[in-house]
Scaffold this motif. Sequence first.
Motif, mmCIF file in Angstrom:
data_model
loop_
_atom_site.group_PDB
_atom_site.id
_atom_site.type_symbol
_atom_site.label_atom_id
_atom_site.label_comp_id
_atom_site.label_asym_id
_atom_site.label_seq_id
_atom_site.Cartn_x
_atom_site.Cartn_y
_atom_site.Cartn_z
ATOM 1 N N TYR A 17 -1.111 0.974 7.336
ATOM 2 C CA TYR A 17 0.224 0.368 7.284
ATOM 3 C C TYR A 17 1.277 1.303 7.865
ATOM 4 C CZ TYR A 17 -1.394 -3.480 4.325
ATOM 5 O OH TYR A 17 -2.023 -4.599 3.845
ATOM 6 N N ILE A 24 -6.064 2.389 4.912
ATOM 7 C CA ILE A 24 -6.518 1.716 3.688
ATOM 8 C C ILE A 24 -8.009 1.388 3.848
ATOM 9 C CG2 ILE A 24 -6.163 -0.274 2.153
ATOM 10 C CD1 ILE A 24 -3.620 1.350 2.406
ATOM 11 N N PRO A 43 -13.082 -1.032 -7.169
ATOM 12 C CA PRO A 43 -12.055 -0.750 -8.169
ATOM 13 C C PRO A 43 -10.683 -1.265 -7.732
ATOM 14 C CG PRO A 43 -12.667 1.255 -6.987
ATOM 15 C CD PRO A 43 -13.602 0.189 -6.526
ATOM 16 N N SER A 44 -9.769 -1.341 -8.684
ATOM 17 C CA SER A 44 -8.395 -1.781 -8.411
ATOM 18 C C SER A 44 -7.746 -0.864 -7.389
ATOM 19 C CB SER A 44 -7.569 -1.716 -9.688
ATOM 20 O OG SER A 44 -7.678 -2.902 -10.370
ATOM 21 N N GLY A 45 -7.037 -1.460 -6.458
ATOM 22 C CA GLY A 45 -6.265 -0.673 -5.498
ATOM 23 C C GLY A 45 -7.073 -0.154 -4.326
ATOM 24 N N VAL A 46 -8.372 -0.490 -4.250
ATOM 25 C CA VAL A 46 -9.209 0.089 -3.200
ATOM 26 C C VAL A 46 -8.963 -0.559 -1.834
ATOM 27 C CG1 VAL A 46 -11.252 -1.401 -3.441
ATOM 28 C CG2 VAL A 46 -11.534 0.991 -2.781
ATOM 29 N N GLY A 47 -8.550 -1.843 -1.846
ATOM 30 C CA GLY A 47 -8.325 -2.528 -0.574
ATOM 31 C C GLY A 47 -9.014 -3.882 -0.462
ATOM 32 N N LYS A 48 -9.413 -4.446 -1.589
ATOM 33 C CA LYS A 48 -10.143 -5.722 -1.561
ATOM 34 C C LYS A 48 -9.253 -6.863 -1.058
ATOM 35 C CE LYS A 48 -11.111 -5.603 -5.987
ATOM 36 N NZ LYS A 48 -10.299 -4.397 -6.299
ATOM 37 N N SER A 49 -8.031 -6.955 -1.613
ATOM 38 C CA SER A 49 -7.129 -8.024 -1.166
ATOM 39 C C SER A 49 -6.769 -7.830 0.303
ATOM 40 C CB SER A 49 -5.855 -8.045 -2.012
ATOM 41 O OG SER A 49 -6.165 -8.340 -3.346
ATOM 42 N N THR A 50 -6.622 -6.577 0.698
ATOM 43 C CA THR A 50 -6.316 -6.280 2.100
ATOM 44 C C THR A 50 -7.436 -6.805 3.006
ATOM 45 O OG1 THR A 50 -5.109 -4.313 1.388
ATOM 46 C CG2 THR A 50 -5.755 -4.417 3.715
HETATM 47 P P1 ADP Z 1 -7.108 -4.245 -4.331
HETATM 48 O O1 ADP Z 1 -6.975 -5.685 -3.982
HETATM 49 O O2 ADP Z 1 -8.488 -3.699 -4.143
HETATM 50 O O3 ADP Z 1 -6.608 -3.950 -5.723
HETATM 51 P P2 ADP Z 1 -5.110 -3.921 -2.239
HETATM 52 O O4 ADP Z 1 -5.805 -4.417 -1.028
HETATM 53 O O5 ADP Z 1 -4.117 -4.822 -2.870
HETATM 54 O O6 ADP Z 1 -6.186 -3.413 -3.316
HETATM 55 O O7 ADP Z 1 -4.346 -2.577 -1.883
HETATM 56 C C1 ADP Z 1 -5.011 -1.462 -1.289
HETATM 57 C C2 ADP Z 1 -4.012 -0.368 -1.005
HETATM 58 O O8 ADP Z 1 -3.144 -0.787 0.031
HETATM 59 C C3 ADP Z 1 -3.132 -0.012 -2.187
HETATM 60 O O9 ADP Z 1 -3.006 1.385 -2.232
HETATM 61 C C4 ADP Z 1 -1.830 -0.674 -1.879
HETATM 62 O O10 ADP Z 1 -0.776 0.040 -2.450
HETATM 63 C C5 ADP Z 1 -1.793 -0.622 -0.368
HETATM 64 N N1 ADP Z 1 -1.016 -1.724 0.246
HETATM 65 C C6 ADP Z 1 -1.258 -3.036 0.076
HETATM 66 N N2 ADP Z 1 -0.386 -3.790 0.803
HETATM 67 C C7 ADP Z 1 0.433 -2.898 1.423
HETATM 68 C C8 ADP Z 1 1.547 -3.030 2.328
HETATM 69 N N3 ADP Z 1 1.978 -4.230 2.725
HETATM 70 N N4 ADP Z 1 2.135 -1.891 2.763
HETATM 71 C C9 ADP Z 1 1.684 -0.688 2.371
HETATM 72 N N5 ADP Z 1 0.643 -0.495 1.537
HETATM 73 C C10 ADP Z 1 0.027 -1.575 1.071
#
Ligand code: ADP
Length: 268
Positions: A17, A24, A43-50
């Motif tokens: 980003y 990420i 785990p939470s915050g790893v990048g799954k939603s990304t």
């Molecule tokens: P998960 O779904 O596994 O919990 P996310 O994919 O939501 O994780 O987020 C992965 C990492 O990317 C996190 O550290 C989050 O803070 C970061 N992140 C997510 N979206 C953005 C964004 N738009 N800009 C900057 N960092 C982001």
Amino acid sequence: MSSAEHVARLENVGLSYDGGQNYILRHVSLSLSKGEFVALLGPSGVGKSTLLRVFMGLSAPSEGQVFSPQPTSQLQAEGQKRRAQSLVFQDARLMPWRSVARNVAFGLEGLKLTKEEKQARVLAALQLVGLEEAADRWPRRLSGGQRQRVGVARALTVDPDLLLMDEPFGALDPITRNGLQDELLKIWQQTHKTVLFVTHDIEEALKLATRVVVLAGKPAGIVGMLDIPPTEKDPESSAFKSYAARLRAMIAGEPDPGGAPYWYSNEI
Ligand code: ADP
Ligand code: MG
């Protein structure tokens, strides 16, 4: 396996980003075959939603390539009656001013369907999730589990090749979650959709998936995956417990405790 059997594919995807200072995701390659149910565990915050956003085409990768389920040109040639993929969120994100049926119909906006076709699609999707009786109700009158079912119906109504689900049952109580997991498996067996289901729950992943893919590390990469035979879904069995132990080790970055079927690491 020929590429024709792949519904969607990421090849060596990296995502940053901040212009490449921090990644990420890095070196993520993942192919989804038609009809499989893949759990993406991490785990939470790893990048799954990304990673789901990349599959959806909502986030462009900084590196690598995304091959989406169907080229837009093909969907246009079919008359734009369906979408390549759709997404179910953790919170159903329903519009409180629209009835259940009209929330489901929202997924169809922009598709070239007649009013009758739209009504038939909405009804079919509500039947799949067991909510046909609730078509005229308001979201605020629904339980958490019913709201998630509406979210699933809205995603199914566009007849996607790929159904992406982002911890859809994560906020539900255990009994409701169990019921919805069972229903989702039935829907998957009926519709033959390809599913990519994000979860941080090992038991949920093992119960649902034909294949579990583990996302871990910083930057995150796929550190391992397991095929789960349909005969090994009994949570009390030693095979199930051994899969759970192996997945825990993959997430923690520990050595594989061993056993069939296979382990792989992509050297992130
Ligand atoms: P998960 O779904 O596994 O919990 P996310 O994919 O939501 O994780 O987020 C992965 C990492 O990317 C996190 O550290 C989050 O803070 C970061 N992140 C997510 N979206 C953005 C964004 N738009 N800009 C900057 N960092 C982001
Ligand atoms: Mg997430």
